[in-house]
Scaffold this motif. Structure first.
Motif, PDB file in Angstrom:
ATOM      1  N   ASP A 131       0.835  -1.200   0.000  1.00 47.91           N
ATOM      2  CA  ASP A 131       0.000   0.000   0.000  1.00 47.91           C
ATOM      3  C   ASP A 131       0.875   1.259   0.000  1.00 47.91           C
ATOM      4  O   ASP A 131       0.587   2.222  -0.726  1.00 47.91           O
ATOM      5  N   ASN A 132       1.947   1.273   0.792  1.00 49.27           N
ATOM      6  CA  ASN A 132       2.853   2.427   0.798  1.00 49.27           C
ATOM      7  C   ASN A 132       3.543   2.577  -0.555  1.00 49.27           C
ATOM      8  O   ASN A 132       3.739   3.693  -1.055  1.00 49.27           O
ATOM      9  N   ALA A 133       3.951   1.445  -1.165  1.00 48.99           N
ATOM     10  CA  ALA A 133       4.646   1.517  -2.448  1.00 48.99           C
ATOM     11  C   ALA A 133       3.753   2.126  -3.526  1.00 48.99           C
ATOM     12  O   ALA A 133       4.219   2.862  -4.405  1.00 48.99           O
ATOM     13  N   ILE A 134       2.451   1.843  -3.479  1.00 45.15           N
ATOM     14  CA  ILE A 134       1.527   2.417  -4.456  1.00 45.15           C
ATOM     15  C   ILE A 134       1.178   3.853  -4.096  1.00 45.15           C
ATOM     16  O   ILE A 134       1.060   4.724  -4.967  1.00 45.15           O
ATOM     17  N   LYS A 135       1.031   4.129  -2.786  1.00 46.24           N
ATOM     18  CA  LYS A 135       0.588   5.457  -2.362  1.00 46.24           C
ATOM     19  C   LYS A 135       1.646   6.526  -2.644  1.00 46.24           C
ATOM     20  O   LYS A 135       1.345   7.583  -3.205  1.00 46.24           O
ATOM     21  N   PHE A 136       2.903   6.265  -2.262  1.00 42.48           N
ATOM     22  CA  PHE A 136       3.947   7.284  -2.384  1.00 42.48           C
ATOM     23  C   PHE A 136       4.608   7.180  -3.767  1.00 42.48           C
ATOM     24  O   PHE A 136       5.757   6.747  -3.896  1.00 42.48           O
ATOM     25  N   ARG A 137       3.871   7.571  -4.795  1.00 39.07           N
ATOM     26  CA  ARG A 137       4.336   7.467  -6.174  1.00 39.07           C
ATOM     27  C   ARG A 137       4.391   8.857  -6.802  1.00 39.07           C
ATOM     28  O   ARG A 137       3.816   9.821  -6.287  1.00 39.07           O
ATOM     29  N   HIS A 138       5.073   8.930  -7.944  1.00 44.19           N
ATOM     30  CA  HIS A 138       5.069  10.160  -8.736  1.00 44.19           C
ATOM     31  C   HIS A 138       3.701  10.320  -9.393  1.00 44.19           C
ATOM     32  O   HIS A 138       3.071   9.331  -9.805  1.00 44.19           O
ATOM     33  N   GLN A 139       3.285  11.535  -9.526  1.00 41.75           N
ATOM     34  CA  GLN A 139       1.958  11.782 -10.080  1.00 41.75           C
ATOM     35  C   GLN A 139       1.854  11.358 -11.544  1.00 41.75           C
ATOM     36  O   GLN A 139       0.793  10.940 -12.007  1.00 41.75           O
ATOM     37  N   ASP A 140       2.949  11.453 -12.291  1.00 42.71           N
ATOM     38  CA  ASP A 140       2.903  11.175 -13.724  1.00 42.71           C
ATOM     39  C   ASP A 140       3.589   9.869 -14.103  1.00 42.71           C
ATOM     40  O   ASP A 140       3.850   9.628 -15.286  1.00 42.71           O
ATOM     41  N   VAL A 141       3.921   9.042 -13.140  1.00 42.45           N
ATOM     42  CA  VAL A 141       4.613   7.779 -13.420  1.00 42.45           C
ATOM     43  C   VAL A 141       3.835   6.642 -12.769  1.00 42.45           C
ATOM     44  O   VAL A 141       3.506   6.703 -11.582  1.00 42.45           O
ATOM     45  N   ALA A 142       3.550   5.594 -13.541  1.00 41.37           N
ATOM     46  CA  ALA A 142       2.830   4.437 -12.990  1.00 41.37           C
ATOM     47  C   ALA A 142       3.742   3.692 -12.011  1.00 41.37           C
ATOM     48  O   ALA A 142       4.935   3.499 -12.263  1.00 41.37           O
ATOM     49  N   PRO A 143       3.211   3.265 -10.885  1.00 39.12           N
ATOM     50  CA  PRO A 143       4.030   2.553  -9.898  1.00 39.12           C
ATOM     51  C   PRO A 143       4.530   1.217 -10.443  1.00 39.12           C
ATOM     52  O   PRO A 143       3.790   0.486 -11.103  1.00 39.12           O
ATOM     53  N   ARG A 144       5.800   0.900 -10.147  1.00 36.10           N
ATOM     54  CA  ARG A 144       6.387  -0.393 -10.478  1.00 36.10           C
ATOM     55  C   ARG A 144       6.976  -0.954  -9.179  1.00 36.10           C
ATOM     56  O   ARG A 144       7.861  -0.342  -8.592  1.00 36.10           O
ATOM     57  N   VAL A 145       6.473  -2.106  -8.776  1.00 36.10           N
ATOM     58  CA  VAL A 145       6.863  -2.675  -7.479  1.00 36.10           C
ATOM     59  C   VAL A 145       7.333  -4.103  -7.704  1.00 36.10           C
ATOM     60  O   VAL A 145       6.716  -4.858  -8.479  1.00 36.10           O
ATOM     61  N   SER A 146       8.433  -4.476  -7.061  1.00 36.32           N
ATOM     62  CA  SER A 146       8.937  -5.850  -7.133  1.00 36.32           C
ATOM     63  C   SER A 146       9.066  -6.417  -5.722  1.00 36.32           C
ATOM     64  O   SER A 146       9.459  -5.711  -4.792  1.00 36.32           O
ATOM     65  N   VAL A 147       8.734  -7.688  -5.617  1.00 37.48           N
ATOM     66  CA  VAL A 147       8.843  -8.409  -4.338  1.00 37.48           C
ATOM     67  C   VAL A 147       9.765  -9.596  -4.571  1.00 37.48           C
ATOM     68  O   VAL A 147       9.460 -10.473  -5.400  1.00 37.48           O
ATOM     69  N   THR A 148      10.906  -9.626  -3.881  1.00 39.63           N
ATOM     70  CA  THR A 148      11.894 -10.691  -4.055  1.00 39.63           C
ATOM     71  C   THR A 148      12.363 -11.193  -2.699  1.00 39.63           C
ATOM     72  O   THR A 148      12.077 -10.576  -1.666  1.00 39.63           O
ATOM     73  N   ALA A 149      13.108 -12.297  -2.721  1.00 40.03           N
ATOM     74  CA  ALA A 149      13.656 -12.871  -1.486  1.00 40.03           C
ATOM     75  C   ALA A 149      15.001 -13.499  -1.792  1.00 40.03           C
ATOM     76  O   ALA A 149      15.223 -14.032  -2.895  1.00 40.03           O
ATOM     77  N   GLU A 150      15.907 -13.426  -0.828  1.00 37.08           N
ATOM     78  CA  GLU A 150      17.216 -14.051  -0.959  1.00 37.08           C
ATOM     79  C   GLU A 150      17.640 -14.570   0.410  1.00 37.08           C
ATOM     80  O   GLU A 150      17.184 -14.061   1.443  1.00 37.08           O
ATOM     81  N   PRO A 151      18.494 -15.608   0.438  1.00 35.52           N
ATOM     82  CA  PRO A 151      18.918 -16.177   1.728  1.00 35.52           C
ATOM     83  C   PRO A 151      19.654 -15.144   2.572  1.00 35.52           C
ATOM     84  O   PRO A 151      20.398 -14.303   2.064  1.00 35.52           O
ATOM     85  N   ASP A 152      19.414 -15.229   3.864  1.00 38.16           N
ATOM     86  CA  ASP A 152      20.085 -14.363   4.825  1.00 38.16           C
ATOM     87  C   ASP A 152      21.305 -15.103   5.357  1.00 38.16           C
ATOM     88  O   ASP A 152      21.189 -16.248   5.804  1.00 38.16           O
ATOM     89  N   PRO A 153      22.500 -14.501   5.304  1.00 38.18           N
ATOM     90  CA  PRO A 153      23.695 -15.205   5.818  1.00 38.18           C
ATOM     91  C   PRO A 153      23.537 -15.643   7.274  1.00 38.18           C
ATOM     92  O   PRO A 153      24.132 -16.635   7.687  1.00 38.18           O
ATOM     93  N   GLY A 154      22.739 -14.924   8.036  1.00 45.96           N
ATOM     94  CA  GLY A 154      22.535 -15.300   9.431  1.00 45.96           C
ATOM     95  C   GLY A 154      21.489 -16.371   9.620  1.00 45.96           C
ATOM     96  O   GLY A 154      21.207 -16.771  10.745  1.00 45.96           O
ATOM     97  N   GLY A 155      20.886 -16.850   8.535  1.00 41.44           N
ATOM     98  CA  GLY A 155      19.816 -17.832   8.615  1.00 41.44           C
ATOM     99  C   GLY A 155      18.492 -17.192   8.262  1.00 41.44           C
ATOM    100  O   GLY A 155      18.251 -16.021   8.536  1.00 41.44           O
TER     101      GLY A 155
END
Length: 502
Positions: free
Chosen positions: A399-423
């Motif tokens: 919701d924050n990623a969509i809300k805090f966007r530029h007025q003239d630019v469509a929001p682009r959001v990516s959700v990714t995951a990677e291993p944490d060295p600490g587990g």
């Protein structure tokens, strides 16, 4: 020589009879009822938690041990089967584990370990299936049995500790309340009643005065004392007038009868005043028998009637009680969601983050379409956590990623995951929004806003809730941002306890 009996303290009399004892009994009964209800709720929650933990272990056996047990049974590796069964029986609350070969064998193989018999149990019968070159074969069954005896023992210990501690606290609070009522009201009513009983019009005593600090403003007790002393002065004045009239006009029967009528009028007035005093004492006693309904109303009643008689420390404590109650009432609506988070966590269990994120996106379909947003979700792992809270976390971040966007630019959001060295895993939610400039402020602090509400509406609680969820699951959350280029918020999930502690 037998000594005279020791006189009892007035507070001891208040405890043995009168309104003091009834007030004490009512407070104890009400507190006992509240303690009993809260104890039952606590025991129920503890029971649900412990049973859920046992069922989680049985689920873990089903997920992680069936394949290895089936392999050992297929190869008839009795020693390996026994080691595996002995490993399972060492799990907390387990009392019996049995591996039995499927029906049809000439001499079915059975490997079992049982620590005890009897008592309430939770049991699972699970099939052992072996994949023989692409063909699944049912070769046996696993019987796992967990005892609830330890759960019940812990519940009994918890109940004893709660009841004993709450009982002691209730008793001490009741005694303190009784002492305050005695000091502020009851002992003065006793003094007033004693003065009225000892009053002799022929031998007038000094004016009635209560043994207490003089308050800055007169209260109800001062009004009673003033009325009583005014009555005393009127009565003494009438008595002196009558004596003078009798001495001067002994032969004047008419005037003497007039004085006698005046005397009777004054006596009637005294009688009515005494009756009003008794009625006041009765009404006050009746009111004091009513138990206090809530902390706020009780504090306000003390402040209204007896606040001027407290010392500075007492008024300070009373102010803390009243002010705290009013602040709590004002803050509860704003902080309800934030405060409920710790108490509404389910026991951690395996959660597919991809499924959770997909469910959140389905619920935000209208908002995504309205903003013409593009959301790309990478491959997300299976982690340990609470699916409902993880969904809340994703919902706030997206919701924050969509809300805090530029007025003239469509929001682009990516959700990714990677291993944490600490587990565990590091999950990232990145956007191409307006970003956050360099600041010394903690953006995850509750009610912290970096943009005016008129431009970007919100309560300022969203990121604080995110941090509370992540930290409650043993992880951490942070962000990287550049003004005008977007923000990436990262959080860890599924972190082992030792890694989270670091």
């Amino acid at each position: 020589m037998v000594g005279a009996p020791t006189p009892r303290h007035p507070l001891g009399k208040a405890l043995s009879h009168g309104i003091g004892l009834r007030l004490l009994v009512l407070i104890v009964l009400f507190s006992t009822l509240v303690t009993a209800i809260s104890t039952v709720i606590q025991l129920y929650l503890d029971y649900r938690r412990d049973v859920g933990a046992i069922e989680g272990r049985l689920d873990e056996i089903e997920r992680s041990s069936l394949a290895s047990l089936a392999g050992s049974l297929w190869h008839v590796d009795v020693d390996q089967l026994r080691r595996q069964v002995e490993g399972l029986i060492r799990l907390p609350d387990m009392q019996a584990v049995e591996v039995r070969e499927a029906e049809g064998a000439a001499r079915p193989l059975v490997v079992a370990v049982r620590l005890r018999e009897g008592g309430p149990v939770l049991a699972r019968d699970l099939p052992l299936v072996y994949n023989d070159r692409g063909t699944e074969r049912l070769i046996g069954h696993l019987h796992a049995e967990a005892t609830l005896t330890g759960v019940y023992s812990r519940l009994i210990e918890t109940a004893v500790v709660i009841l004993v501690s709450q009982g002691i606290k209730t008793f001490l609070v009741s005694l303190f309340t009784l002492y305050i009522v005695y000091r502020l009201v009851a002992r003065h009513l006793v003094d007033i009643a004693g003065y009225a009983q000892r009053f002799d019009i022929k031998d007038p005593a000094p004016p009635l005065a209560l043994r207490r600090r003089h308050p800055g403003r007169p209260d109800e007790l001062d009004q009673v004392v003033s009325a009583f002393n005014a009555m005393r002065m009127d009565l003494q004045s009438a008595w002196e007038q009558l004596r003078t009239a009798n001495a001067e006009l002994e032969d004047d029967i008419v005037r003497r009868e007039a004085h006698e009528r005046e005397m009777r009028r004054l006596v009637d007035r005294l009688t009515r005043t005494n009756a009003e005093l008794e009625r006041f004492a009765t009404i006050s006693s009746h009111d004091l028998q009513e138990p206090l309904r809530a902390i706020t109303s009780y504090a306000q009643l003390i402040e209204k009637r007896y606040g001027d008689h407290l010392d500075d420390e007492g008024r300070e404590f009373l102010g803390y009680m009243t002010g705290g109650a009013l602040r709590m009432k004002a803050l509860v609506n704003d902080l309800a969601t934030y405060a409920r988070i710790p108490g509404h966590f389910e026991p951690p269990r395996p959660v597919e983050l991809g499924a959770v994120c997909a469910g959140v996106l389905a619920g935000m379909k209208d908002a995504i379409e309205a903003a013409d947003a593009e959301i790309v979700v990478g491959t997300l792992p299976v982690v340990e956590g609470d699916p409902e809270r993880l969904a809340h976390l994703f919902r706030n971040l997206l919701d924050n990623a969509i809300k805090f966007r530029h007025q003239d630019v469509a929001p682009r959001v990516s959700v990714t995951a990677e291993p944490d060295p600490g587990g565990g895993w590091v999950v990232s939610v990145a956007d191409n929004g307006i970003g956050i400039g360099a600041t010394n402020q903690d953006v995850f602090e509750i009610f912290r806003r970096l943009h005016p509400a008129s431009a970007y509406p919100g309560t300022g609680v969203g990121l604080a809730i995110c941090r509370r969820i992540v930290e409650h699951m043993g992880g951490r959350i942070w962000l990287d941002s550049r003004p005008g280029q977007g923000t990436t918020i990262r959080f860890t999930v599924g972190v082992p306890p030792e890694a989270a502690a670091e």
